[in-house]
Write an enzyme that holds these catalytic residues in place. Sequence first.
Site, PDB file in Angstrom:
ATOM      1  N   CYS A  96      13.863  -1.974  -6.633  1.00  0.00           N
ATOM      2  CA  CYS A  96      13.359  -1.631  -5.303  1.00  0.00           C
ATOM      3  C   CYS A  96      14.204  -2.186  -4.157  1.00  0.00           C
ATOM      4  O   CYS A  96      13.889  -1.935  -2.993  1.00  0.00           O
ATOM      5  CB  CYS A  96      11.916  -2.088  -5.169  1.00  0.00           C
ATOM      6  SG  CYS A  96      10.874  -1.415  -6.487  1.00  0.00           S
TER       7      CYS A  96
ATOM      8  N   HIS B  83       8.618  -6.200   2.603  1.00  0.00           N
ATOM      9  CA  HIS B  83       8.564  -5.422   1.370  1.00  0.00           C
ATOM     10  C   HIS B  83       7.117  -5.024   1.105  1.00  0.00           C
ATOM     11  O   HIS B  83       6.850  -3.871   0.779  1.00  0.00           O
ATOM     12  CB  HIS B  83       9.142  -6.236   0.216  1.00  0.00           C
ATOM     13  CG  HIS B  83       9.356  -5.432  -1.019  1.00  0.00           C
ATOM     14  ND1 HIS B  83      10.107  -4.271  -1.021  1.00  0.00           N
ATOM     15  CD2 HIS B  83       8.917  -5.602  -2.298  1.00  0.00           C
ATOM     16  CE1 HIS B  83      10.123  -3.767  -2.250  1.00  0.00           C
ATOM     17  NE2 HIS B  83       9.403  -4.551  -3.034  1.00  0.00           N
TER      18      HIS B  83
ATOM     19  N   ALA C  35       0.333 -10.687  -5.918  1.00  0.00           N
ATOM     20  CA  ALA C  35       1.374 -11.721  -5.941  1.00  0.00           C
ATOM     21  C   ALA C  35       2.442 -11.475  -4.889  1.00  0.00           C
ATOM     22  O   ALA C  35       2.834 -12.385  -4.155  1.00  0.00           O
ATOM     23  CB  ALA C  35       1.997 -11.801  -7.330  1.00  0.00           C
TER      24      ALA C  35
ATOM     25  N   GLU D 164       5.604 -13.312  -0.413  1.00  0.00           N
ATOM     26  CA  GLU D 164       6.494 -12.914   0.682  1.00  0.00           C
ATOM     27  C   GLU D 164       6.013 -13.494   2.005  1.00  0.00           C
ATOM     28  O   GLU D 164       6.822 -13.972   2.810  1.00  0.00           O
ATOM     29  CB  GLU D 164       6.585 -11.391   0.786  1.00  0.00           C
ATOM     30  CG  GLU D 164       7.564 -10.940   1.855  1.00  0.00           C
ATOM     31  CD  GLU D 164       7.722  -9.433   1.969  1.00  0.00           C
ATOM     32  OE1 GLU D 164       8.662  -8.975   2.654  1.00  0.00           O
ATOM     33  OE2 GLU D 164       6.889  -8.696   1.380  1.00  0.00           O
TER      34      GLU D 164
ATOM     35  N   LYS E 164       4.160   0.550   3.879  1.00  0.00           N
ATOM     36  CA  LYS E 164       3.925   1.303   2.648  1.00  0.00           C
ATOM     37  C   LYS E 164       2.591   2.039   2.654  1.00  0.00           C
ATOM     38  O   LYS E 164       2.376   2.941   1.840  1.00  0.00           O
ATOM     39  CB  LYS E 164       4.059   0.382   1.435  1.00  0.00           C
ATOM     40  CG  LYS E 164       5.532   0.013   1.182  1.00  0.00           C
ATOM     41  CD  LYS E 164       5.716  -0.862  -0.032  1.00  0.00           C
ATOM     42  CE  LYS E 164       7.191  -1.000  -0.411  1.00  0.00           C
ATOM     43  NZ  LYS E 164       8.023  -1.670   0.599  1.00  0.00           N
TER      44      LYS E 164
ATOM     45  N   HIS F  78       5.070   3.164  -1.912  1.00  0.00           N
ATOM     46  CA  HIS F  78       6.258   2.405  -2.314  1.00  0.00           C
ATOM     47  C   HIS F  78       7.264   3.394  -2.893  1.00  0.00           C
ATOM     48  O   HIS F  78       7.077   3.923  -3.993  1.00  0.00           O
ATOM     49  CB  HIS F  78       5.873   1.349  -3.344  1.00  0.00           C
ATOM     50  CG  HIS F  78       6.988   0.401  -3.680  1.00  0.00           C
ATOM     51  ND1 HIS F  78       8.257   0.534  -3.166  1.00  0.00           N
ATOM     52  CD2 HIS F  78       7.037  -0.690  -4.496  1.00  0.00           C
ATOM     53  CE1 HIS F  78       9.034  -0.422  -3.644  1.00  0.00           C
ATOM     54  NE2 HIS F  78       8.307  -1.180  -4.434  1.00  0.00           N
TER      55      HIS F  78
ATOM     56  N   PHE G  35      12.586  -5.872  -8.899  1.00  0.00           N
ATOM     57  CA  PHE G  35      12.285  -6.544 -10.163  1.00  0.00           C
ATOM     58  C   PHE G  35      13.446  -7.459 -10.556  1.00  0.00           C
ATOM     59  O   PHE G  35      14.606  -7.206 -10.242  1.00  0.00           O
ATOM     60  CB  PHE G  35      12.058  -5.519 -11.269  1.00  0.00           C
ATOM     61  CG  PHE G  35      10.688  -4.898 -11.271  1.00  0.00           C
ATOM     62  CD1 PHE G  35       9.660  -5.408 -10.503  1.00  0.00           C
ATOM     63  CD2 PHE G  35      10.421  -3.787 -12.059  1.00  0.00           C
ATOM     64  CE1 PHE G  35       8.395  -4.846 -10.515  1.00  0.00           C
ATOM     65  CE2 PHE G  35       9.162  -3.205 -12.087  1.00  0.00           C
ATOM     66  CZ  PHE G  35       8.151  -3.729 -11.318  1.00  0.00           C
TER      67      PHE G  35
END
Length: 402
Positions: free
Chosen positions: A170, A298, A304, A309, A327, A332, A390
Site C-alpha cells: 500500500c 494512511h 491497530a 499511526e 478512505k 483503501h 505490509f
Amino acid sequence: MTPIAIRAFSATTALGRGIEAQREALLARRSGLRRNDFGPPGEDGAPLPCWIGRVDGLEAMPLPPQFARWECRNNRLAWLALQQDDLLATLADLVERHGAERVAVVIGTSTSSIGETEQAYTRLATGADGTSAFATDIARPIVHTVHATGDFIQHATGLRGPCITVATACSSSAKVFAQAARLIDAGLADAALVGGVDTMCGSVLYGFNSLQLVSTQPCRPFDEARDGLSLGEAGGFALLERAGDDEAGLQLRGYGESSDAHHMSTPHPQGLGAQYAMADALARAGIDAAQVGYLNLHGTATPANDSIEAAAVNALFPATLHASSTKGWTGHTLGAAGIVESVFALLALHHGELPGILNSDAPDPACGGQIRFDNARAEIDYAMNNSFGFGGNNCSLVFGRA
C-alpha cells in the site's frame, strides 16, 4: 533535496474521473463507497458482505485495438485515468522539451492485473495430452506479471526513459515520487510520469477478508468503534520535472522511507517505522513539523493501524495540525492509495480546502488532537501524505509551493 516541480496531477476513483470530481466530492462530503457488487461470490453464492469503492464503466471500456495485448481491468483503468486533466497534453510538452528517452515511467501497484490471471485459471484448457494451459485468448504473458501496467503505460505513451514498477503493497504509489526524484537527481531522467493503479479482484477482496481486516459497513477511520477497512480501486498520475531556479507552482519538497519489518501485516506497535518516514521527509524538505498545514493519513480504519499511526503523528506534530484519512470517500485503494491521497494533499495545498473524515463520529480518545473529522479551510504552505504497506514498508511525502 532539490525541489521537483509537479506539472500536472490527476486521480480517477469511485468519486469520479479527474481532479474536479475528487474535489467536488471532498467538499460535499459525498462518499463513493457502495455495497459490494463485485464478484466472485462466496460459498453462499452472494458477494462478500462489505462496502467497496468501485470505478464505474470499466466493464464497457476495452482498450483500443492496438493495445489488445495488454487488455485487463487494471490497464483499462490506467488508460481511463491517463485521459483526464490534460495529462497527455502536458506529457507531450515534456517530451518536446526533453525527448522521450529522458522521461521516466514509475508506476506503483500491489496486485497489478492479477484479476486477469484469476480468470485464466478458472478457464484452464486441457490439451490432448491431458496437460492444462491458459486459453488462447488470455495467454498473454505480459498481462500475468506485476509489470503489466508499467509496460502498458510505457508503450501507450511512447516514453523511452527508465520504466520501473514499484510493488511495496500500500506504499507503492507514494514511493514512485521518491524513485522518480532519485532518477532525476542522478541525471538518468529530466522528467517522469509517476502514478499508481490497482483494481478490484477476488484476491484483494478475499485476501484482506481472510486477515479479518474488512468491515461489513463503510469504514470509519479513527472512530472508537472502527472495525476494519473498505476496499477500493483507483488510478492516478503526476508529471514531475526538474524544477527551474525561479518559478511558481506546486513541488515535491521531501520524501521519507523506512522498512521496519516488524510483521508481515501488523505495524510496529510504537509506530517507529512511521515516525522515521515522516521525520525523514521533513528533514529532506528542510522544514519543521509545525510548518505542515495538512497531513493525509494512511488511516485504514483497522483498529491497530489507526491508533499506532495517530501515536506516531502525535510524537512529531503539534495539536494544531489538521490530519485526516480520506478512505471514507474512496475506500483503501491499495497500491493506488499513495497517488490518490497525494492528489488530495495537493488539492488541499492549492485550494486551502482541508478534508476531514467521513462516516466517523466518535473520536477514539487514544488518538491525538491532530485527528480532525470535519472539513476546514486554511491557507497552508506544506501538505504531507502518509502511505504505509505490509511488512512495515513506509513512505511519507512533503509537498509545497515554489
